[in-house]
Scaffold this active site. Structure first.
Site, short mmCIF file in Angstrom:
data_model
loop_
_atom_site.label_atom_id
_atom_site.label_comp_id
_atom_site.label_asym_id
_atom_site.label_seq_id
_atom_site.Cartn_x
_atom_site.Cartn_y
_atom_site.Cartn_z
N CYS A 45 0.84 -1.19 0.00
CA CYS A 45 0.00 0.00 0.00
C CYS A 45 0.88 1.25 0.00
O CYS A 45 1.92 1.28 0.65
CB CYS A 45 -0.96 0.09 1.17
N ARG A 88 4.20 -0.40 -4.68
CA ARG A 88 3.92 -0.85 -3.32
C ARG A 88 2.63 -1.68 -3.24
O ARG A 88 2.32 -2.26 -2.20
CB ARG A 88 3.77 0.36 -2.39
N TRP A 136 -2.58 -2.92 -1.68
CA TRP A 136 -2.20 -4.33 -1.76
C TRP A 136 -3.09 -5.01 -0.73
O TRP A 136 -2.89 -4.86 0.47
CB TRP A 136 -0.72 -4.50 -1.43
N ASN A 148 -1.91 2.67 5.31
CA ASN A 148 -0.97 1.61 4.95
C ASN A 148 -0.60 0.90 6.25
O ASN A 148 -0.17 1.54 7.20
CB ASN A 148 0.28 2.22 4.30
N GLY A 149 -0.81 -0.42 6.28
CA GLY A 149 -0.48 -1.18 7.48
C GLY A 149 -1.62 -2.11 7.84
O GLY A 149 -2.48 -2.40 7.00
N GLU A 179 18.80 -17.03 -5.62
CA GLU A 179 18.31 -15.73 -6.07
C GLU A 179 17.86 -15.78 -7.54
O GLU A 179 16.83 -15.21 -7.91
CB GLU A 179 19.40 -14.66 -5.84
N LYS A 218 14.13 -14.86 -8.82
CA LYS A 218 13.93 -13.81 -9.83
C LYS A 218 13.03 -14.34 -10.94
O LYS A 218 12.09 -13.70 -11.37
CB LYS A 218 15.29 -13.43 -10.38
N GLU A 268 9.28 -15.11 -9.72
CA GLU A 268 8.41 -14.00 -9.32
C GLU A 268 7.97 -13.13 -10.49
O GLU A 268 6.90 -12.56 -10.45
CB GLU A 268 9.05 -13.15 -8.21
N HIS A 323 19.66 -36.83 -4.22
CA HIS A 323 19.00 -37.37 -3.01
C HIS A 323 17.49 -37.25 -3.10
O HIS A 323 16.81 -37.16 -2.08
CB HIS A 323 19.54 -36.66 -1.77
N LYS A 330 6.26 -4.27 -3.28
CA LYS A 330 7.68 -4.01 -3.05
C LYS A 330 8.06 -4.08 -1.58
O LYS A 330 9.07 -4.65 -1.22
CB LYS A 330 8.00 -2.63 -3.61
C1 F6R Z 1 12.40 -10.23 -4.56
C2 F6R Z 1 12.24 -9.20 -3.56
C3 F6R Z 1 11.83 -9.61 -2.19
C4 F6R Z 1 12.55 -8.75 -1.15
C5 F6R Z 1 12.00 -9.07 0.25
C6 F6R Z 1 12.70 -8.24 1.32
O1 F6R Z 1 12.81 -9.69 -5.77
O2 F6R Z 1 12.41 -8.04 -3.82
O3 F6R Z 1 12.04 -10.96 -1.96
O4 F6R Z 1 13.91 -8.98 -1.22
O5 F6R Z 1 10.64 -8.80 0.30
O6 F6R Z 1 12.54 -6.88 1.09
P1 F6R Z 1 13.48 -5.80 1.73
O7 F6R Z 1 14.84 -5.97 1.14
O8 F6R Z 1 12.87 -4.49 1.39
O9 F6R Z 1 13.49 -6.08 3.21
#
Ligand code: F6R
Length: 608
Positions: free
Chosen positions: A2, A27, A75, A101-102, A481, A485, A488, A504, A603
């Site tokens: 949000c 967000r 969100w 937001n929250g 990672e 990537k 997602e 295994h 985000k």
């Molecule tokens: C994946 C991604 C998320 C963040 C995670 C932590 O691309 O961006 O997995 O890494 O939500 O977010 P931060 O770094 O803001 O604590």
């Protein structure tokens, strides 16, 4: 998770709110709304879906008149992303509008209480209790500021709130507890927002609101109060970056722009901290690691994977045990953490709820806390004993790229710094590692330049529905990672496996045509990786390998190859991930996905 924005000034508020929301859309983007004050009344518009729907509905804001207002991009947590559940929420008499937001944790009890008082609820959200509380306390006191204070004092959980009241023309209110909120100081106009990107087009002068504080904002004045209603003097900070940093700059997507920005972001993170060949971190005393017997790295998602990659160099160079733990798990254990533990938390946003909780938990147990954070003034940056900022600039795409690589670089730098302070490396090795850190930006650039074939590969592989990533040592951390990537943003199923672990159980899933991305840059383990590659090839897999530039042996087994430049093996993570970021990007592009705003994600994850 949000985004909220508020404006009061001489201009028409609605277009400014909509532009601010577009910059906050990363967000959350399942519905949006704005409310504007005009001639003692509130007019409001909401639309489910992305902000463009709200723009269409309001003729880019032209349909709503008034020069003070609030906006929200959602969100969804409580209730489906419908127009009714979208914010702002209105009081029954239409005099108050609120954006939030929250999460309000005690909203059920408050809802029952307010229903008994006769308030009628229109939505399923937790937020709606706030607007009715405002109404209740305003009617009781006739004082809007007091009503905001009293309503906030009833809330448990996390909130950043924006409020307007039909009886207070030209005024917006902002309150915060455990959710991000900043105030923007303009000339004849003032703002609030969830973050700087929403305001940077208007002002670079920012006030960071702290938990428990609230602000009364008019076009000419911002007054900040503590939770008891006493005015507070707050410093004004100047944002160090420009509007261009928050724009696409000719790239099709923010994610691609941010991948390409990595050499610059790494330079900004590394260079200023190397003076006369020595690494210095502002605020860390010389005896920083005195008495530390264990390091715990904790974070979420990609930030956690940055920790998994960075762990190798710290352990190898400092010879201190390093554990990595997901923040969401750490907080609900009874971990062996005490005053001999250094907790390193990593967070791009600095607002991730689970990571915040991990810091609090470890601080309570006496641990020393060090945060690696990108957003200046964020909750985690303020909470930890010390901070290393990653100077990556604003990261807009939901999937992190430059956030991740700068986190890895900061961890790598810390490893060298700490090893030297502990007297565990020779001056020659120290000098060589400092040089390797310095060369990181240009090696990342080389990793971008070397792999021009990725769009072609994505065309060939994009309809694989299930993939594997395999690697050993740091290469395995990169697989974690790389796989995240890919899934997602392209919605393809993929899994990362330590290459030696595949046999295994999981090798049962390797079949004709299955794509296995094999990261084999760790020279000392290359032969072991070749054996694992042969195992999957023997079962019909296609292999896309990532290896060091100049490696020819790989051609005997791999179907396709991506190259990364040779360099210090301990510092390969930030380099190796680059072709995998590009691969994920082009796979998602081939599949027609909304790359910067992947479905169901946001985000900044400010809920548990
Ligand atoms: C994946 C991604 C998320 C963040 C995670 C932590 O691309 O961006 O997995 O890494 O939500 O977010 P931060 O770094 O803001 O604590």
């Amino acid at each position: 998770m949000c985004g909220i924005v508020g404006y009061t000034g001489a201009q028409s508020a609605a277009p400014i709110l909509l532009a601010g929301l577009k910059n906050l859309e990363y967000r959350g983007y399942d519905s949006a709304g704005i409310a504007v004050l005009d001639k003692g009344a509130i007019s409001m518009a909401k639309a489910s879906g992305q902000i463009k729907n709200l723009c269409q509905k309001t003729n880019d804001g032209a349909e709503l008149h008034g020069s003070a207002g609030i906006g929200h991009t959602r969100w969804a947590t409580h209730g489906a992303p419908t127009d009714t559940n979208a914010h702002p929420h209105l009081s029954n008499d239409g005099k108050f509008a609120v954006v939030h937001n929250g999460i309000i944790e005690n909203y059920m009890a408050l809802r029952e209480e307010l229903m008994e008082e006769g308030f009628v609820f229109a939505s399923e959200t937790d937020t709606e209790v706030i607007v009715h509380l405002l109404d209740l306390y305003f009617k009781a006191t006739g004082d809007c500021k007091l009503a905001v204070m009293k309503a906030a004092s009833r809330l448990e959980g996390s909130y950043a709130l924006g409020v307007i009241c039909a009886e207070r023309p030209g005024r917006v209110y902002a309150v915060k507890e455990a959710s991000p909120l900043i105030l923007g100081v303009g000339i004849g106009e003032n703002f609030f927002a969830s973050d700087v990107t929403a305001l940077i087009a208007h002002t670079k002068n920012i006030i960071y609101l702290d938990d428990g504080e609230f602000a009364e904002i008019t076009p000419d004045r911002i007054t900040v109060y503590d939770c008891a209603g006493t005015p507070k003097k707050k410093p004004i900070f100047r944002v160090a970056w420009d509007i261009e940093a928050a724009e696409k700059g000719g790239y099709e997507h923010f994610m691609l722009k941010e991948i390409m920005e990595q050499p610059r972001a790494l330079k900004a993170t590394i260079e200023p901290r190397i003076k006369d060949g020595r690494i210095a971190f502002e605020g860390l005393p010389d005896d920083y690691l005195a008495g530390i017997e264990k390091i715990v790295i904790s974070a979420c998602g990609s930030a956690y994977y940055a920790g998994c990659a960075g762990r190798y160099a710290i352990e190898e160079l400092c010879r201190i045990p390093v554990e990595t733990e997901l923040a969401s798990e750490l907080r609900y254990r009874n971990p062996l953490i005490d005053e001999h533990t250094l907790l390193i938390v990593i967070s791009q946003s600095g607002e991730t709820a689970d990571t915040i909780a991990a810091v609090r938990e470890c601080k309570a147990r006496g641990a020393k806390t060090l945060a690696i954070v990108n957003v200046v003034g964020s909750t985690i940056a303020k909470l930890a004993d010390n901070v290393i900022y990653t100077w990556a600039g604003p990261e807009i795409a939901v999937a992190t790229t430059k956030g991740y690589t700068t986190q890895v670089a900061a961890l790598n730098m810390f490893a060298v710094y700490a090893a030297e302070r502990l007297g565990r490396i020779s001056p020659e090795r120290y000098a060589a590692l400092v040089e390797a850190l310095r060369s990181m930006p240009e090696r990342v650039q080389r990793a971008i330049d070397l792999n021009k074939n990725i769009p072609e590969l994505a065309k060939r592989y994009h309809d694989n529905q299930s993939l594997f990533f395999i690697g050993r040592n740091i290469d395995y951390a990169i697989c974690l990672e790389g796989s995240l990537k890919l899934k997602e943003i392209s919605y393809l199923h993929s899994e990362a496996y330590a290459a030696g672990e595949l046999k295994h159980g999981t090798i049962a899933l390797i079949e004709e045509g299955r794509l296995v991305i094999s990261v084999a840059c760790h020279e000392a383990l290359f032969d072991k990786m070749m054996s694992n590659i042969k195992e999957v090839k023997a079962r019909g897999a296609k292999v896309l390998a990532v290896v060091l530039e100049g490696n020819r042996r790989i051609f005997s087994e791999a179907d396709d190859v991506l190259f990364v430049p040779v360099g210090e093996p301990l510092f390969m993570a930030a380099i190796e991930i680059v072709p995998l970021q590009l691969f994920a990007y082009h796979m998602a592009r081939e599949n027609g996905c909304d790359i910067d705003k992947p479905k169901n994600l946001a985000k900044s994850v400010t809920v548990e």
